[in-house]
Design a protein around this motif. Structure first.
Motif, mmCIF file in Angstrom:
data_model
loop_
_atom_site.group_PDB
_atom_site.id
_atom_site.type_symbol
_atom_site.label_atom_id
_atom_site.label_comp_id
_atom_site.label_asym_id
_atom_site.label_seq_id
_atom_site.Cartn_x
_atom_site.Cartn_y
_atom_site.Cartn_z
ATOM 1 N N HIS A 1 0.798 -1.225 0.000
ATOM 2 C CA HIS A 1 0.000 0.000 0.000
ATOM 3 C C HIS A 1 0.836 1.283 0.000
ATOM 4 O O HIS A 1 1.111 1.867 1.041
ATOM 5 C CB HIS A 1 -0.963 0.018 1.190
ATOM 6 N N PRO A 2 1.206 1.746 -1.181
ATOM 7 C CA PRO A 2 1.995 2.975 -1.259
ATOM 8 C C PRO A 2 1.176 4.193 -0.851
ATOM 9 O O PRO A 2 -0.037 4.246 -1.060
ATOM 10 C CB PRO A 2 2.391 3.053 -2.733
ATOM 11 N N ASP A 3 1.854 5.157 -0.249
ATOM 12 C CA ASP A 3 1.211 6.401 0.152
ATOM 13 C C ASP A 3 0.815 7.178 -1.104
ATOM 14 O O ASP A 3 1.569 7.244 -2.079
ATOM 15 C CB ASP A 3 2.167 7.223 1.017
ATOM 16 N N ALA A 4 -0.350 7.778 -1.096
ATOM 17 C CA ALA A 4 -0.833 8.526 -2.260
ATOM 18 C C ALA A 4 0.044 9.739 -2.564
ATOM 19 O O ALA A 4 0.121 10.192 -3.701
ATOM 20 C CB ALA A 4 -2.270 8.966 -2.033
ATOM 21 N N ARG A 5 0.719 10.264 -1.540
ATOM 22 C CA ARG A 5 1.567 11.441 -1.739
ATOM 23 C C ARG A 5 3.032 11.091 -1.971
ATOM 24 O O ARG A 5 3.874 11.982 -2.056
ATOM 25 C CB ARG A 5 1.457 12.357 -0.524
ATOM 26 N N ALA A 6 3.344 9.806 -2.060
ATOM 27 C CA ALA A 6 4.735 9.383 -2.235
ATOM 28 C C ALA A 6 5.268 9.851 -3.583
ATOM 29 O O ALA A 6 4.576 9.796 -4.599
ATOM 30 C CB ALA A 6 4.846 7.876 -2.125
ATOM 31 N N THR A 7 6.507 10.295 -3.568
ATOM 32 C CA THR A 7 7.145 10.722 -4.819
ATOM 33 C C THR A 7 7.623 9.503 -5.583
ATOM 34 O O THR A 7 7.687 8.391 -5.046
ATOM 35 C CB THR A 7 8.343 11.642 -4.535
ATOM 36 N N ARG A 8 7.982 9.719 -6.818
ATOM 37 C CA ARG A 8 8.479 8.624 -7.658
ATOM 38 C C ARG A 8 9.733 8.011 -7.049
ATOM 39 O O ARG A 8 9.903 6.787 -7.045
ATOM 40 C CB ARG A 8 8.756 9.154 -9.059
ATOM 41 N N GLU A 9 10.607 8.835 -6.520
ATOM 42 C CA GLU A 9 11.848 8.355 -5.918
ATOM 43 C C GLU A 9 11.562 7.486 -4.687
ATOM 44 O O GLU A 9 12.219 6.467 -4.470
ATOM 45 C CB GLU A 9 12.757 9.525 -5.538
ATOM 46 N N GLU A 10 10.583 7.891 -3.891
ATOM 47 C CA GLU A 10 10.212 7.093 -2.716
ATOM 48 C C GLU A 10 9.632 5.746 -3.134
ATOM 49 O O GLU A 10 9.911 4.722 -2.501
ATOM 50 C CB GLU A 10 9.200 7.856 -1.853
ATOM 51 N N LEU A 11 8.835 5.759 -4.195
ATOM 52 C CA LEU A 11 8.265 4.499 -4.689
ATOM 53 C C LEU A 11 9.365 3.574 -5.200
ATOM 54 O O LEU A 11 9.350 2.368 -4.918
ATOM 55 C CB LEU A 11 7.242 4.781 -5.794
ATOM 56 N N ILE A 12 10.315 4.125 -5.939
ATOM 57 C CA ILE A 12 11.427 3.326 -6.454
ATOM 58 C C ILE A 12 12.216 2.720 -5.294
ATOM 59 O O ILE A 12 12.582 1.539 -5.322
ATOM 60 C CB ILE A 12 12.342 4.170 -7.367
ATOM 61 N N GLU A 13 12.456 3.513 -4.267
ATOM 62 C CA GLU A 13 13.196 3.042 -3.099
ATOM 63 C C GLU A 13 12.466 1.876 -2.416
ATOM 64 O O GLU A 13 13.080 0.867 -2.056
ATOM 65 C CB GLU A 13 13.372 4.197 -2.114
ATOM 66 N N ARG A 14 11.146 2.000 -2.271
ATOM 67 C CA ARG A 14 10.369 0.917 -1.650
ATOM 68 C C ARG A 14 10.353 -0.335 -2.501
ATOM 69 O O ARG A 14 10.443 -1.453 -1.984
ATOM 70 C CB ARG A 14 8.926 1.369 -1.398
ATOM 71 N N VAL A 15 10.254 -0.169 -3.829
ATOM 72 C CA VAL A 15 10.248 -1.327 -4.726
ATOM 73 C C VAL A 15 11.587 -2.054 -4.623
ATOM 74 O O VAL A 15 11.636 -3.281 -4.489
ATOM 75 C CB VAL A 15 9.949 -0.906 -6.182
ATOM 76 N N LYS A 16 12.672 -1.309 -4.669
ATOM 77 C CA LYS A 16 13.993 -1.933 -4.598
ATOM 78 C C LYS A 16 14.193 -2.641 -3.254
ATOM 79 O O LYS A 16 14.805 -3.710 -3.201
ATOM 80 C CB LYS A 16 15.085 -0.891 -4.817
ATOM 81 N N ALA A 17 13.692 -2.061 -2.182
ATOM 82 C CA ALA A 17 13.838 -2.669 -0.861
ATOM 83 C C ALA A 17 13.047 -3.972 -0.748
ATOM 84 O O ALA A 17 13.398 -4.854 0.030
ATOM 85 C CB ALA A 17 13.380 -1.695 0.217
ATOM 86 N N ASN A 18 11.978 -4.094 -1.528
ATOM 87 C CA ASN A 18 11.116 -5.279 -1.459
ATOM 88 C C ASN A 18 11.156 -6.107 -2.732
ATOM 89 O O ASN A 18 10.250 -6.896 -2.997
ATOM 90 C CB ASN A 18 9.663 -4.847 -1.186
#
Length: 88
Positions: free
Chosen positions: A64-81
């Motif tokens: 469940h990504p945050d609706a306000r998450a930036t693209r960089e934050e999303l990339i970081e979460r994807v790479k971590a998981n």
């Protein structure tokens, strides 16, 4: 004197509604939930994915990504998981 039940049983609208319901149930049982199949996971480097693909990848794993998450934050979460398989 006809009762409300007698009138309802003679109604063409009720018959049409019932046949529509039976048709919908039959179609669902034949095709199941594959009428609109889910999109597959994006492949390759997450930095090349669109924001929509990043969010879809995280949602498939119940992250469940945050609706306000930036693209960089999303990339970081994807790479971590990245090694996490999708949950059913």
């Amino acid at each position: 004197m006809p009762t409300q039940l007698d009138r309802a049983l003679q109604s063409k609208g009720l018959f049409v509604a019932f046949t529509g319901l039976v048709t919908a149930v039959a179609a669902w049982s034949i095709w199941g939930s594959d009428i609109f199949p889910a999109e597959s996971d994006p492949k390759g480097n997450p930095e090349d994915w669109t924001t929509t693909e990043l969010r879809r990848w995280l949602e498939a794993r119940k992250l469940h990504p945050d609706a306000r998450a930036t693209r960089e934050e999303l990339i970081e979460r994807v790479k971590a998981n990245m090694r996490t398989p999708p949950r059913p």
